[in-house]
Design a protein around this motif. Structure first.
Motif, PDB file in Angstrom:
ATOM      1  N   UNK A  38     -26.950  -0.684 -22.026  1.00 44.62           N
ATOM      2  CA  UNK A  38     -27.288   0.563 -22.706  1.00 44.62           C
ATOM      3  C   UNK A  38     -27.968   0.232 -24.030  1.00 44.62           C
ATOM      4  N   UNK A  39     -29.081   0.866 -24.286  1.00 46.19           N
ATOM      5  CA  UNK A  39     -29.835   0.624 -25.515  1.00 46.19           C
ATOM      6  C   UNK A  39     -29.121   1.279 -26.687  1.00 46.19           C
ATOM      7  N   UNK A  40     -28.710   0.487 -27.672  1.00 51.02           N
ATOM      8  CA  UNK A  40     -27.958   1.024 -28.806  1.00 51.02           C
ATOM      9  C   UNK A  40     -28.877   1.269 -30.003  1.00 51.02           C
ATOM     10  N   UNK A  41     -28.706   2.449 -30.606  1.00 51.29           N
ATOM     11  CA  UNK A  41     -29.485   2.845 -31.774  1.00 51.29           C
ATOM     12  C   UNK A  41     -28.506   3.050 -32.926  1.00 51.29           C
ATOM     13  N   UNK A  42     -28.519   2.125 -33.871  1.00 44.95           N
ATOM     14  CA  UNK A  42     -27.466   2.032 -34.882  1.00 44.95           C
ATOM     15  C   UNK A  42     -27.856   2.644 -36.223  1.00 44.95           C
ATOM     16  N   UNK A  48     -20.050   2.082 -45.139  1.00 43.59           N
ATOM     17  CA  UNK A  48     -19.706   1.248 -43.984  1.00 43.59           C
ATOM     18  C   UNK A  48     -20.150  -0.190 -44.183  1.00 43.59           C
ATOM     19  N   UNK A  49     -21.230  -0.397 -44.913  1.00 42.14           N
ATOM     20  CA  UNK A  49     -21.686  -1.761 -45.185  1.00 42.14           C
ATOM     21  C   UNK A  49     -20.617  -2.523 -45.950  1.00 42.14           C
ATOM     22  N   UNK A  50     -19.937  -1.848 -46.873  1.00 41.65           N
ATOM     23  CA  UNK A  50     -18.847  -2.465 -47.620  1.00 41.65           C
ATOM     24  C   UNK A  50     -17.653  -2.748 -46.717  1.00 41.65           C
ATOM     25  N   UNK A  59     -22.152  -9.291 -42.890  1.00 39.91           N
ATOM     26  CA  UNK A  59     -23.154  -8.584 -43.674  1.00 39.91           C
ATOM     27  C   UNK A  59     -23.743  -7.464 -42.823  1.00 39.91           C
ATOM     28  N   UNK A  60     -24.448  -6.571 -43.471  1.00 40.61           N
ATOM     29  CA  UNK A  60     -25.096  -5.491 -42.729  1.00 40.61           C
ATOM     30  C   UNK A  60     -26.097  -6.060 -41.732  1.00 40.61           C
ATOM     31  N   UNK A  61     -26.809  -7.094 -42.118  1.00 36.75           N
ATOM     32  CA  UNK A  61     -27.799  -7.712 -41.226  1.00 36.75           C
ATOM     33  C   UNK A  61     -27.129  -8.331 -40.002  1.00 36.75           C
ATOM     34  N   UNK A  67     -27.212  -4.645 -32.428  1.00 41.11           N
ATOM     35  CA  UNK A  67     -27.838  -3.417 -31.920  1.00 41.11           C
ATOM     36  C   UNK A  67     -29.260  -3.689 -31.448  1.00 41.11           C
ATOM     37  N   UNK A  68     -29.764  -2.804 -30.605  1.00 41.69           N
ATOM     38  CA  UNK A  68     -31.149  -2.915 -30.135  1.00 41.69           C
ATOM     39  C   UNK A  68     -32.127  -2.342 -31.147  1.00 41.69           C
TER      40      UNK A  68
END
Length: 206
Positions: A38-42, A48-50, A59-61, A67-68
């Motif tokens: 399933x193609x995920x779109x994040x 949430x990054x914290x 890390x956020x990266x 994710x796709x």
């Protein structure tokens, strides 16, 4: 999935991660999407990054790498901000009280809540894995309002009946049951009458 014109439509799921505790739920949704094709779109909120850093050491990266497609939470012109962009729906895992409250009002200030609002208006499944306890009356009234609007409130609760023995299994069970709401069956889920319970035992004995 085929469109009305017979063309092949991509199987996409919008995945939101808000700043509530429980970032691992969002990460496992992304892992499940990858396993299911399933193609995920994040979309990840600033808070949430914290949480990803504090709870998962990511890390956020690094989280985005699962994710796709990844969108900036400020990018209100992104594809998922439009109802003409076809998806299976949206899951927010975990979903903070602030995020659910913003969705309930319809006054959206970020791509995270805009995409959720679009999901509701297009009558697609919106699953909110709300993480908060105890709940006061205002929280409960907001949840009722969201349910009346068509959202599914799915707090991640441990399924003791499944005989799970680790925190990881409990997380996967909650994530898998949430994905069931989109018609997605993920292998780690233990199902009553199939993997566990009297009916499953009878099947194994025959």
């Amino acid at each position: 999935m085929s469109g009305t014109d017979g063309s092949r439509q991509p199987t996409r799921l919008v995945v939101g991660v808000s700043g509530a505790s429980g970032a691992t739920y969002g990460l496992r949704v992304l892992d499940a999407c990858r396993e299911l094709g399933v193609e995920s779109h994040l979309i990840v909120s600033k808070a949430a990054a914290l949480t990803l850093s504090q709870e998962a050491g990511l890390s956020l990266a690094e989280a985005a790498g699962r994710a796709d497609v990844v969108y900036r939470v400020s990018d209100v012109g992104a594809a998922v901000a439009s109802g003409s962009f076809p998806t299976l729906g949206m899951i927010i895992a975990p979903c903070s009280v602030r995020t659910m409250s913003e969705i309930a009002t319809g006054v959206t200030s970020s791509l995270l809540t805009r995409a959720a609002d679009v999901t509701l208006k297009e009558r697609r499944p919106l699953v909110l894995m709300v993480r908060e306890t105890p709940l006061h009356l205002g929280h409960l009234r907001t949840m009722v309002q969201l349910a009346e609007m068509g959202a599914v409130i799915a707090p991640p609760l441990p399924a003791f009946y499944a005989g799970l023995t680790s925190l990881e299994q409990m997380v996967d069970q909650s994530v898998g049951r949430a994905l069931d709401l989109f018609g997605l069956s993920w292998k780690p889920v233990r199902r009553w009458g199939q993997d566990i319970g009297p009916a499953a035992a009878e099947t194994q004995d025959t």
